[in-house]
Write a protein that holds these residues in place. Structure first.
Motif, short mmCIF file in Angstrom:
data_model
loop_
_atom_site.label_atom_id
_atom_site.label_comp_id
_atom_site.label_asym_id
_atom_site.label_seq_id
_atom_site.Cartn_x
_atom_site.Cartn_y
_atom_site.Cartn_z
N ARG A 133 39.12 59.82 -1.68
CA ARG A 133 39.45 60.95 -0.79
C ARG A 133 38.33 61.98 -0.88
O ARG A 133 38.51 63.09 -1.33
N THR A 134 37.11 61.56 -0.47
CA THR A 134 35.97 62.47 -0.51
C THR A 134 35.55 62.82 0.92
O THR A 134 35.94 62.13 1.87
N GLN A 138 35.84 60.55 4.62
CA GLN A 138 36.91 61.01 5.50
C GLN A 138 37.06 60.17 6.78
O GLN A 138 38.17 59.87 7.20
N ASP A 141 39.04 56.99 6.17
CA ASP A 141 40.29 57.15 5.44
C ASP A 141 41.50 56.71 6.26
O ASP A 141 42.14 57.50 6.96
N SER A 144 44.91 58.43 5.62
CA SER A 144 45.10 59.70 6.32
C SER A 144 45.46 59.46 7.78
O SER A 144 46.34 60.13 8.34
N GLY A 187 51.29 66.89 2.34
CA GLY A 187 50.02 66.15 2.35
C GLY A 187 49.65 65.91 3.81
O GLY A 187 50.02 66.70 4.69
N VAL A 188 48.96 64.81 4.07
CA VAL A 188 48.51 64.54 5.44
C VAL A 188 49.72 64.39 6.39
O VAL A 188 49.77 65.02 7.45
N ASP A 208 55.48 71.92 -1.41
CA ASP A 208 54.69 70.88 -2.06
C ASP A 208 54.46 71.30 -3.50
O ASP A 208 54.34 72.49 -3.80
N ARG A 210 51.82 70.88 -5.13
CA ARG A 210 50.45 71.40 -5.29
C ARG A 210 50.36 72.77 -4.62
O ARG A 210 50.44 72.87 -3.40
N GLY A 241 42.80 65.75 -6.72
CA GLY A 241 43.57 66.53 -5.76
C GLY A 241 44.94 65.94 -5.47
O GLY A 241 45.69 66.45 -4.65
N GLN A 254 62.72 71.62 -9.03
CA GLN A 254 62.42 71.25 -7.64
C GLN A 254 63.69 70.82 -6.93
O GLN A 254 63.97 71.23 -5.80
N THR A 271 58.24 63.73 2.51
CA THR A 271 57.03 62.90 2.45
C THR A 271 56.46 62.88 1.03
O THR A 271 55.32 62.47 0.85
N ALA A 273 55.14 62.04 -2.41
CA ALA A 273 54.73 60.80 -3.04
C ALA A 273 53.70 61.07 -4.12
O ALA A 273 52.96 62.05 -4.04
#
Ligand code: NAD
Length: 392
Positions: A133-134, A138, A141, A144, A187-188, A208, A210, A241, A254, A271, A273
């Protein structure tokens, strides 16, 4: 993309078989991308009907310069590089030969037996779900791309199965308030679900693990839900990440916070994961019981067990008056564009594997190549897969 070459005979032959998994409608290459290869002197063979369920006809592939072959046996025999979406099934494994390269979603961290089998057959296995995932990767990917399709479709399903409007309506028959939509995991897929639910007029909030995604959630016009982290000393994401698996105490908090927000939502899209792990359970049965009848949960994590305790993977069920959608493989329900995106990702990745002379080569000095090649020369060469196999 390879430069045009004078002799077609020495160039690689790419093969696009028809996907065989039930309900898989995508295809790995679309005619537009095929045209780029054939124009550059690279040979492409396509199994008859390979693109039919994604609305790409044999005629369109032939017009793009591909050779159409009548069956999978002819396809695998003719091509050095097999381009697929899904991992090969038992009968397809027998068609692969030593030295042949295979690109597909192989899930090597969970399907370690398949990885070992491909290695033992001498196949150069390249996994589309192992792309780093750089920034440079991209455009390759595919995870994504498929996340984008799944997030969009999840929001449409949440609205479609809902007995309530998403947008606020002021009509002669009265005012209808907008639907409250909760999106767990940003996420995406989650971010695309937020954007789509907002376009439909829903009032959206999202959580999320994160904290870095808070800003992205807010920039899409949704509210970020905070979980009380007081006294919890945990890293919620790794150096890449990605989310880390929550500690039992964090998971408990949570679940508690998600329960409060889920109960007042008309639609929940989950979503959440953690790569290579079962999905965290964030919506408990008792929470579903307290939701308003007619509410909808779309559980995008169904394939890895689901974020909701009551999700039945692959099915749409009604529990306590709540519709719980556990459909898997949503990208296959939009095969035209998901195939287009996948084909483009594949084209960008293949540029690292096809040299100027139009020949297939492996350059392990490239970090992306190193990241995606699972097996080569009869061995597993992918570090993470090797480690997973040793720990199993
Ligand atoms: P994913 O499908 O693995 O997970 C979906 C989301 O669930 C993630 O955002 C994760 O944080 C979240 N999640 C996990 N456990 C949770 C929990 N207990 N509660 C709530 N949420 C939870 O992730 P993805 O969408 O494929 O990718 C996510 C990460 O990869 C992000 O860091 C993203 O920015 C990064 N990424 C980077 C690139 C790039 O730079 N090329 C491309 C794509 C994604």
């Amino acid at each position: 993309m390879a430069e045009p070459v004078s002799s077609r005979a020495s160039t690689v032959t790419l093969g696009v078989p028809k996907e065989t998994l039930e309900d898989e409608k995508r295809v790995a290459l679309i005619p537009d991308v095929v045209k780029r290869y054939t124009a550059a002197g690279v040979n492409v063979v396509v199994e008859t009907g390979a693109g039919a369920s994604a609305y790409y006809t044999d005629e369109a592939y032939a017009a793009a310069g591909a050779t159409i072959v009548p069956d999978a046996a002819a396809l695998y025999a003719a091509a050095e590089v097999i381009l697929k979406v899904r991992a090969p099934q038992e009968h397809e494994l027998g068609l692969l030969r030593s030295g042949q390269a295979l690109f597909a979603f192989l899930a090597p961290l969970s399907q370690t037996e398949l990885a070992a089998d491909l290695a033992q057959r001498g196949v150069i296995a390249i996994s589309m779900d192992a792309i780093p995932r750089t920034t440079r990767a991209q455009s390759m990917d595919a995870l994504s791309s498929m996340g984008t399709v799944a997030g969009y479709k999840a929001a449409l399903l949440a609205a479609d199965f809902n007995p309530r409007f998403f947008p606020m309506l002021m009509t002669a028959a009265g005012t209808i308030p907008p639907a409250k939509v909760l999106i767990i995991g940003a996420g995406v897929a989650g971010l695309q679900a937020i954007a789509t639910a907002r376009r439909l007029g829903g009032v959206v909030e999202s959580y999320d693990t994160r904290p870095v995604v808070k800003e992205q959630v807010e920039s899409l016009g949704a509210k970020f839900v905070e979980v009380d982290m007081t006294g919890i000393q945990v890293e919620t994401q790794d150096s890449g990440g990605y989310a880390r698996e929550a500690s039992p105490e964090l998971l408990r908090r949570q679940q508690e916070t998600m329960a409060r927000h889920t109960i007042k939502s008309d639609a929940v899209i989950s979503t959440a994961a953690v790569p290579g792990r079962p999905a965290p359970k964030l919506i408990m049965a008792d929470t579903v019981r307290q939701m308003a009848p007619g509410s909808v949960i779309v559980d995008l994590a169904a394939e890895t067990g689901g974020n909701c305790e009551l999700t039945v993977p692959g099915e749409v069920v009604v529990r306590h008056g709540v519709t719980i959608i556990g459909m898997i493989n949503l990208p296959s329900t939009m095969p035209y564009h998901s195939s287009q995106m996948y084909a483009k990702n594949l084209q960008n990745l293949l540029a690292l594997f096809i040299n100027k002379e139009g020949q297939f080569h492996l350059n392990f000095e490239d970090d992306i190549v190193q990241g995606v090649v699972i097996s080569n020369g009869g061995e597993i060469v992918h570090a993470a897969t090797k480690a997973r196999m040793q720990s199993a």
